[in-house]
Design an enzyme around this catalytic site. Structure first.
Site, PDB file in Angstrom:
ATOM      1  N   GLU A 119      -1.828  -3.107  -0.717  1.00 56.02           N
ATOM      2  CA  GLU A 119      -1.932  -1.624  -0.955  1.00 56.02           C
ATOM      3  C   GLU A 119      -3.270  -0.911  -1.235  1.00 56.02           C
ATOM      4  OE1 GLU A 119      -1.758  -3.537  -5.028  1.00 56.02           O
ATOM      5  OE2 GLU A 119      -1.376  -4.197  -2.895  1.00 56.02           O
ATOM      6  N   HIS A 140      -4.253  -7.752  -2.521  1.00 56.74           N
ATOM      7  CA  HIS A 140      -3.667  -6.401  -2.454  1.00 56.74           C
ATOM      8  C   HIS A 140      -3.787  -5.535  -1.319  1.00 56.74           C
ATOM      9  CE1 HIS A 140      -3.256  -6.477  -7.050  1.00 56.74           C
ATOM     10  NE2 HIS A 140      -4.218  -7.182  -6.896  1.00 56.74           N
ATOM     11  N   CYS A 173      -0.060 -10.307  -6.371  1.00 55.55           N
ATOM     12  CA  CYS A 173      -1.070 -10.726  -7.561  1.00 55.55           C
ATOM     13  C   CYS A 173      -0.108 -11.269  -8.573  1.00 55.55           C
ATOM     14  CB  CYS A 173      -1.902  -9.681  -7.940  1.00 55.55           C
ATOM     15  SG  CYS A 173      -3.241 -10.207  -8.758  1.00 55.55           S
TER      16      CYS A 173
END
Length: 223
Positions: A200, A198, A89
């Site tokens: 994660e 993302h 990002c």
């Protein structure tokens, strides 16, 4: 393999990636402050991560100020020696601003912040299941000129494209208007990676989604 996670003023996803790497993927993680320069504890087998967020408040332009931080100067040298770097990002924006990756991330086509689950697929893979990964950005529309796009395609540097839940690459499945549905790219040497989604945030059963782990397996061979 060790991971270093850079913390900039304005980062808000550093804890997310640290937790995901440590807890979900069982990797060694070292936190790195943006004003420091020392990367001597890492080898080219290791990876430095630039997390999402709003580094330096996104003043001037997303990632433009972070590009000049002391730590980024060391990361540019690290990448030049073959060290692995991942930007997620805002981290992707910083990599483009620093010249480690080509192209730019522009304001979303609809001129609105987008925060939702999307589907992506490996650009070079034939078939394969799409991965459900969240996005959260206002400036995530990847853009590059025709010459750069031709080089990206020729050298297979596009690593992920936005798709629908069946793996079809469509205009409707593109959350920000990115050219060629590009969600992530790498450099020619394949040691610097940038992506807007993302992973994660999709690596734990508590989140109801572990597709993010497959991203780390794909890029770094870890489970």
């Amino acid at each position: 393999m060790k991971f270093g996670v850079v913390v900039f003023p304005g980062s808000n996803c550093d804890r997310d990636i640290i937790e995901s790497l440590k807890v979900d993927l069982k990797q060694e993680v070292i936190e790195l402050w943006h004003k420091d320069k020392d990367l001597s504890m890492f080898t080219t087998d290791d990876c430095i991560v630039l997390p999402g967020g709003f580094s330096y408040g996104d003043y001037l332009r997303c990632g433009a100020i972070a590009r000049f931080s002391p730590m980024m100067q060391s990361i540019i040298e690290f990448a030049g020696k073959g060290g692995k770097v991942l930007g997620i990002c805002n981290g992707f924006q910083i990599l483009c601003e620093s010249g480690l990756l080509p192209g730019a991330l522009l304001r979303n086509e609809q001129q609105q912040f987008v925060c939702k689950n999307v589907f992506i697929k490996e650009a070079a893979a034939e078939g394969g299941s799409p991965l459900k990964i969240p996005v959260a950005h206002g400036e995530g529309r990847y853009f590059a000129d025709d010459k750069t796009l031709e080089a990206l395609e020729m050298h297979r540097q596009i690593i992920y494209r936005y798709c629908d839940d069946k793996g079809e690459i469509t205009q409707e499945s593109n959350p920000n208007g990115a050219i060629h549905n590009i969600a992530g790219i790498c450099n020619k040497e394949r040691n610097v990676f940038g992506m807007m989604p993302h992973p994660e945030r999709a690596s734990n059963t508590a989140l109801g989604n572990e597709d993010g782990k497959k991203v780390f397996t794909h890029l770094f061979g870890i489970n």
